[in-house]
Motif scaffolding. Structure first.
Motif, PDB file in Angstrom:
ATOM      1  N   UNK A 104      37.533  44.820  36.012  1.00  0.00           N
ATOM      2  CA  UNK A 104      36.363  44.826  36.855  1.00  0.00           C
ATOM      3  C   UNK A 104      35.631  43.720  37.256  1.00  0.00           C
ATOM      4  N   UNK A 105      35.471  42.800  35.705  1.00  0.00           N
ATOM      5  CA  UNK A 105      34.754  41.539  36.049  1.00  0.00           C
ATOM      6  C   UNK A 105      35.660  40.462  36.749  1.00  0.00           C
ATOM      7  N   UNK A 106      37.099  40.493  36.548  1.00  0.00           N
ATOM      8  CA  UNK A 106      37.912  39.581  37.422  1.00  0.00           C
ATOM      9  C   UNK A 106      37.703  40.165  38.834  1.00  0.00           C
ATOM     10  N   UNK A 107      37.846  41.234  39.363  1.00  0.00           N
ATOM     11  CA  UNK A 107      37.839  41.715  40.578  1.00  0.00           C
ATOM     12  C   UNK A 107      36.585  41.266  41.266  1.00  0.00           C
ATOM     13  N   UNK A 108      35.444  41.495  40.381  1.00  0.00           N
ATOM     14  CA  UNK A 108      34.164  40.865  40.927  1.00  0.00           C
ATOM     15  C   UNK A 108      33.898  39.473  41.215  1.00  0.00           C
ATOM     16  N   UNK A 109      34.612  38.742  40.382  1.00  0.00           N
ATOM     17  CA  UNK A 109      34.872  37.264  40.446  1.00  0.00           C
ATOM     18  C   UNK A 109      35.710  36.704  41.799  1.00  0.00           C
ATOM     19  N   UNK A 110      36.524  37.830  42.190  1.00  0.00           N
ATOM     20  CA  UNK A 110      37.150  37.406  43.332  1.00  0.00           C
ATOM     21  C   UNK A 110      38.812  37.276  42.769  1.00  0.00           C
ATOM     22  N   UNK A 111      38.849  37.609  41.559  1.00  0.00           N
ATOM     23  CA  UNK A 111      40.573  37.488  41.338  1.00  0.00           C
ATOM     24  C   UNK A 111      41.130  38.751  41.631  1.00  0.00           C
ATOM     25  N   UNK A 112      42.535  38.648  42.267  1.00  0.00           N
ATOM     26  CA  UNK A 112      43.193  39.862  42.807  1.00  0.00           C
ATOM     27  C   UNK A 112      43.971  40.083  41.397  1.00  0.00           C
ATOM     28  N   UNK A 113      43.800  40.860  40.572  1.00  0.00           N
ATOM     29  CA  UNK A 113      44.466  40.966  39.199  1.00  0.00           C
ATOM     30  C   UNK A 113      44.538  42.643  39.390  1.00  0.00           C
ATOM     31  N   UNK A 114      45.741  43.084  39.139  1.00  0.00           N
ATOM     32  CA  UNK A 114      46.160  44.495  38.978  1.00  0.00           C
ATOM     33  C   UNK A 114      45.665  44.852  37.611  1.00  0.00           C
ATOM     34  N   UNK A 115      45.241  46.090  37.457  1.00  0.00           N
ATOM     35  CA  UNK A 115      44.990  46.760  36.203  1.00  0.00           C
ATOM     36  C   UNK A 115      46.012  46.793  35.365  1.00  0.00           C
ATOM     37  N   UNK A 116      47.306  47.024  35.688  1.00  0.00           N
ATOM     38  CA  UNK A 116      48.421  47.124  34.808  1.00  0.00           C
ATOM     39  C   UNK A 116      48.697  45.665  34.454  1.00  0.00           C
ATOM     40  N   UNK A 117      48.430  44.670  35.135  1.00  0.00           N
ATOM     41  CA  UNK A 117      48.638  43.185  34.641  1.00  0.00           C
ATOM     42  C   UNK A 117      47.694  42.980  33.704  1.00  0.00           C
ATOM     43  N   UNK A 118      46.193  43.327  33.703  1.00  0.00           N
ATOM     44  CA  UNK A 118      45.406  43.380  32.640  1.00  0.00           C
ATOM     45  C   UNK A 118      45.805  43.985  31.252  1.00  0.00           C
ATOM     46  N   UNK A 119      46.496  45.316  31.437  1.00  0.00           N
ATOM     47  CA  UNK A 119      46.803  45.802  30.235  1.00  0.00           C
ATOM     48  C   UNK A 119      48.083  45.157  29.495  1.00  0.00           C
ATOM     49  N   UNK A 120      48.966  44.770  30.451  1.00  0.00           N
ATOM     50  CA  UNK A 120      50.135  44.112  30.039  1.00  0.00           C
ATOM     51  C   UNK A 120      49.886  42.730  29.355  1.00  0.00           C
ATOM     52  N   UNK A 121      48.947  41.900  29.865  1.00  0.00           N
ATOM     53  CA  UNK A 121      48.662  40.609  29.443  1.00  0.00           C
ATOM     54  C   UNK A 121      47.836  41.039  28.116  1.00  0.00           C
ATOM     55  N   UNK A 122      46.896  42.049  28.051  1.00  0.00           N
ATOM     56  CA  UNK A 122      46.340  42.148  26.601  1.00  0.00           C
ATOM     57  C   UNK A 122      47.049  42.790  25.664  1.00  0.00           C
ATOM     58  N   UNK A 123      48.284  43.576  25.937  1.00  0.00           N
ATOM     59  CA  UNK A 123      49.250  43.812  25.059  1.00  0.00           C
ATOM     60  C   UNK A 123      49.845  42.709  24.415  1.00  0.00           C
ATOM     61  N   UNK A 124      50.241  41.700  25.233  1.00  0.00           N
ATOM     62  CA  UNK A 124      50.902  40.355  25.168  1.00  0.00           C
ATOM     63  C   UNK A 124      50.244  39.536  24.180  1.00  0.00           C
ATOM     64  N   UNK A 125      49.049  39.653  24.459  1.00  0.00           N
ATOM     65  CA  UNK A 125      48.026  38.947  23.627  1.00  0.00           C
ATOM     66  C   UNK A 125      47.703  39.576  22.227  1.00  0.00           C
ATOM     67  N   UNK A 126      47.735  40.654  22.270  1.00  0.00           N
ATOM     68  CA  UNK A 126      47.748  41.385  20.815  1.00  0.00           C
ATOM     69  C   UNK A 126      48.997  41.338  20.042  1.00  0.00           C
ATOM     70  N   UNK A 127      49.918  41.244  20.667  1.00  0.00           N
ATOM     71  CA  UNK A 127      51.369  41.107  19.972  1.00  0.00           C
ATOM     72  C   UNK A 127      51.426  39.783  19.340  1.00  0.00           C
TER      73      UNK A 127
END
Length: 81
Positions: free
Chosen positions: A33-56
């Motif tokens: 939501x924060x990214x979309x509010x800032x004008x970034x076109x990022x899908x929720x699935x991309x956010x989840x995948x990115x967070x998982x990658x960062x956690x790994x």
């Protein structure tokens, strides 16, 4: 690690930058939501995948909220589990 996980995209950079700019734990939905509010076109699935990658790679701290939601924050320098 596959080539797909190594690729740095604008969306992945946006997620990482948002986490670095905040000291608080945030949910994937809140980050999205924060990214979309800032004008970034990022899908929720991309956010989840990115967070998982960062956690790994231990680049983010991860915890479960009392209601079971997974929360993330940038891994603070010198702070390891």
């Amino acid at each position: 690690m596959s080539q797909q996980h190594r690729r740095t995209t604008r969306q992945r950079t946006a997620v990482a930058d948002l986490l670095r700019s905040s000291m608080e734990f945030r949910s994937a939905q809140d980050i999205h939501a924060a990214l979309r509010d800032a004008g970034d076109k990022v899908g929720l699935a991309t956010v989840y995948r990115t967070l998982q990658s960062l956690a790994e790679v231990n680049a983010v701290d991860v915890l479960q909220s009392p209601d079971g939601e997974t929360l993330y924050r940038d891994c603070l320098t010198g702070h390891h589990h």
